[in-house]
Write a protein that holds these residues in place. Sequence first.
Motif, mmCIF file in Angstrom:
data_model
loop_
_atom_site.group_PDB
_atom_site.id
_atom_site.type_symbol
_atom_site.label_atom_id
_atom_site.label_comp_id
_atom_site.label_asym_id
_atom_site.label_seq_id
_atom_site.Cartn_x
_atom_site.Cartn_y
_atom_site.Cartn_z
ATOM 1 N N ASP A 71 -4.956 -1.485 11.111
ATOM 2 C CA ASP A 71 -6.318 -1.271 10.648
ATOM 3 C C ASP A 71 -6.450 -0.032 9.769
ATOM 4 N N GLN A 72 -5.384 0.753 9.697
ATOM 5 C CA GLN A 72 -5.490 1.967 8.905
ATOM 6 C C GLN A 72 -5.319 1.669 7.428
ATOM 7 N N GLN A 73 -6.126 2.311 6.616
ATOM 8 C CA GLN A 73 -5.932 2.150 5.181
ATOM 9 C C GLN A 73 -4.734 3.003 4.799
ATOM 10 N N GLN A 74 -3.607 2.361 4.762
ATOM 11 C CA GLN A 74 -2.387 3.112 4.538
ATOM 12 C C GLN A 74 -2.251 3.467 3.063
ATOM 13 N N VAL A 133 -8.519 14.503 13.519
ATOM 14 C CA VAL A 133 -9.388 13.492 14.118
ATOM 15 C C VAL A 133 -10.058 12.716 12.994
ATOM 16 N N ASP A 134 -10.050 11.382 13.107
ATOM 17 C CA ASP A 134 -10.628 10.541 12.059
ATOM 18 C C ASP A 134 -12.114 10.271 12.302
ATOM 19 N N ASN A 135 -12.805 9.917 11.255
ATOM 20 C CA ASN A 135 -14.196 9.427 11.309
ATOM 21 C C ASN A 135 -15.163 10.412 11.936
ATOM 22 N N LEU A 136 -14.947 11.697 11.714
ATOM 23 C CA LEU A 136 -15.814 12.665 12.386
ATOM 24 C C LEU A 136 -17.235 12.651 11.844
ATOM 25 N N VAL A 137 -17.403 12.347 10.567
ATOM 26 C CA VAL A 137 -18.746 12.351 10.007
ATOM 27 C C VAL A 137 -19.584 11.216 10.573
ATOM 28 N N SER A 138 -18.932 10.130 10.918
ATOM 29 C CA SER A 138 -19.669 9.005 11.460
ATOM 30 C C SER A 138 -19.877 9.197 12.953
ATOM 31 N N TRP A 140 -21.715 7.196 14.783
ATOM 32 C CA TRP A 140 -22.086 5.939 15.412
ATOM 33 C C TRP A 140 -21.050 5.559 16.468
ATOM 34 N N PRO A 141 -21.453 5.350 17.709
ATOM 35 C CA PRO A 141 -20.510 5.211 18.822
ATOM 36 C C PRO A 141 -19.388 4.183 18.647
ATOM 37 N N PRO A 142 -19.638 3.003 18.081
ATOM 38 C CA PRO A 142 -18.523 2.045 18.038
ATOM 39 C C PRO A 142 -17.343 2.512 17.195
ATOM 40 N N ILE A 143 -17.554 3.511 16.366
ATOM 41 C CA ILE A 143 -16.450 3.961 15.522
ATOM 42 C C ILE A 143 -15.538 4.874 16.330
ATOM 43 N N LEU A 144 -14.289 4.504 16.371
ATOM 44 C CA LEU A 144 -13.331 5.274 17.157
ATOM 45 C C LEU A 144 -12.926 6.541 16.415
ATOM 46 N N HIS A 145 -12.896 7.615 17.177
ATOM 47 C CA HIS A 145 -12.360 8.849 16.617
ATOM 48 C C HIS A 145 -10.877 8.898 16.946
ATOM 49 N N GLN A 192 -4.340 -0.656 21.321
ATOM 50 C CA GLN A 192 -4.517 -1.227 19.992
ATOM 51 C C GLN A 192 -3.175 -1.738 19.497
ATOM 52 N N ASN A 193 -3.135 -3.008 19.117
ATOM 53 C CA ASN A 193 -1.929 -3.605 18.524
ATOM 54 C C ASN A 193 -0.669 -3.317 19.336
ATOM 55 N N GLY A 194 -0.789 -3.405 20.650
ATOM 56 C CA GLY A 194 0.392 -3.215 21.490
ATOM 57 C C GLY A 194 0.746 -1.759 21.742
ATOM 58 N N TYR A 195 -0.095 -0.857 21.250
ATOM 59 C CA TYR A 195 0.141 0.568 21.479
ATOM 60 C C TYR A 195 -1.015 1.168 22.259
ATOM 61 N N ARG A 196 -0.752 2.319 22.848
ATOM 62 C CA ARG A 196 -1.837 3.152 23.355
ATOM 63 C C ARG A 196 -2.041 4.250 22.324
ATOM 64 N N ARG A 197 -3.180 4.148 21.686
ATOM 65 C CA ARG A 197 -3.447 5.029 20.546
ATOM 66 C C ARG A 197 -4.335 6.182 20.989
ATOM 67 N N LEU A 198 -3.983 7.391 20.602
ATOM 68 C CA LEU A 198 -4.775 8.551 21.013
ATOM 69 C C LEU A 198 -6.114 8.569 20.270
ATOM 70 N N VAL A 199 -7.166 8.823 21.041
ATOM 71 C CA VAL A 199 -8.536 8.887 20.506
ATOM 72 C C VAL A 199 -9.314 9.946 21.281
ATOM 73 N N LEU A 200 -10.440 10.365 20.720
ATOM 74 C CA LEU A 200 -11.375 11.183 21.499
ATOM 75 C C LEU A 200 -11.986 10.264 22.543
#
Length: 222
Positions: A71-74, A133-138, A140-145, A192-200
């Motif tokens: 899902d990352q814009q690589q 940390v990603d998406n800090l400006v957003s 809105w709760p559904p957006i994962l940090h 996520q996608n078979g991984y445990r991805r670090l998030v806030l």
Amino acid sequence: MKTILLFLSLAIILPLSALATCATTDTPTNQVWLGVLDTNGKPLNASNRYWIRPAYTTMDIGGVRLANLDDQQQTTTCPTSVVLSNLPKDDGIAVYFTPKNPNKYQLILASSPLNIHFYFDYPLCSNFAVWKVDNLVSKWPPILHTISTGAKLGNPNDFSSWFQIKPLGRNYKLVFCLESTTYCRDIGFVRQNGYRRLVLSEKPMPFVFKLDDRIGMASCYA
Ligand SMILES: *[C@@H]1O[C@H](CO)[C@@H](O)[C@H](O)[C@H]1NC(C)=O
């Protein structure tokens, strides 16, 4: 008589206030200056590398490393998503902790801002080593940090790249605090996608830090 009283009270108040000043100088932000210890009970040192490992080993998780999640814009072929390894024996990729306010002992203190950056033994992905940390400006709760790499080392203006280590029972948690606000969030994971991805997260992941004492070698990543 009055002069003597005045003198006496001055004599008492002055040393006390001098003491108070010293005390506040030693702990300018009223923090507890607590060192962080590695799995050998040694203080974490900014000039050493450490693997960040889950405090409790289960069948299917190992140390912190990188993955390439869809899902990352690589903008790069380098993996940039910070995840837990799916292999318990895998220590992951070692990191350096670099304090924002270094001290002469190179000690890593709890609850003080630091950069976390992976150590790669080849330069290809060196621009994708520093955590943020990603998406800090957003808000809105559904957006994962999510936590990913790509920040610059030692950039005081990049508020997304300063983390803290805090005690969690006998272990530690990683925390992200927005400077000069009261916003602080623990770091946990989502699947996520078979991984445990670090998030806030509301649920902090208990971690320990294991010294990487190999010289000039880093673990390669998949
Ligand atoms: C950290 O490592 C440096 C370099 O090896 C050393 O000079 C320093 O004393 C160490 N600090 C602590 C607190 O062990």
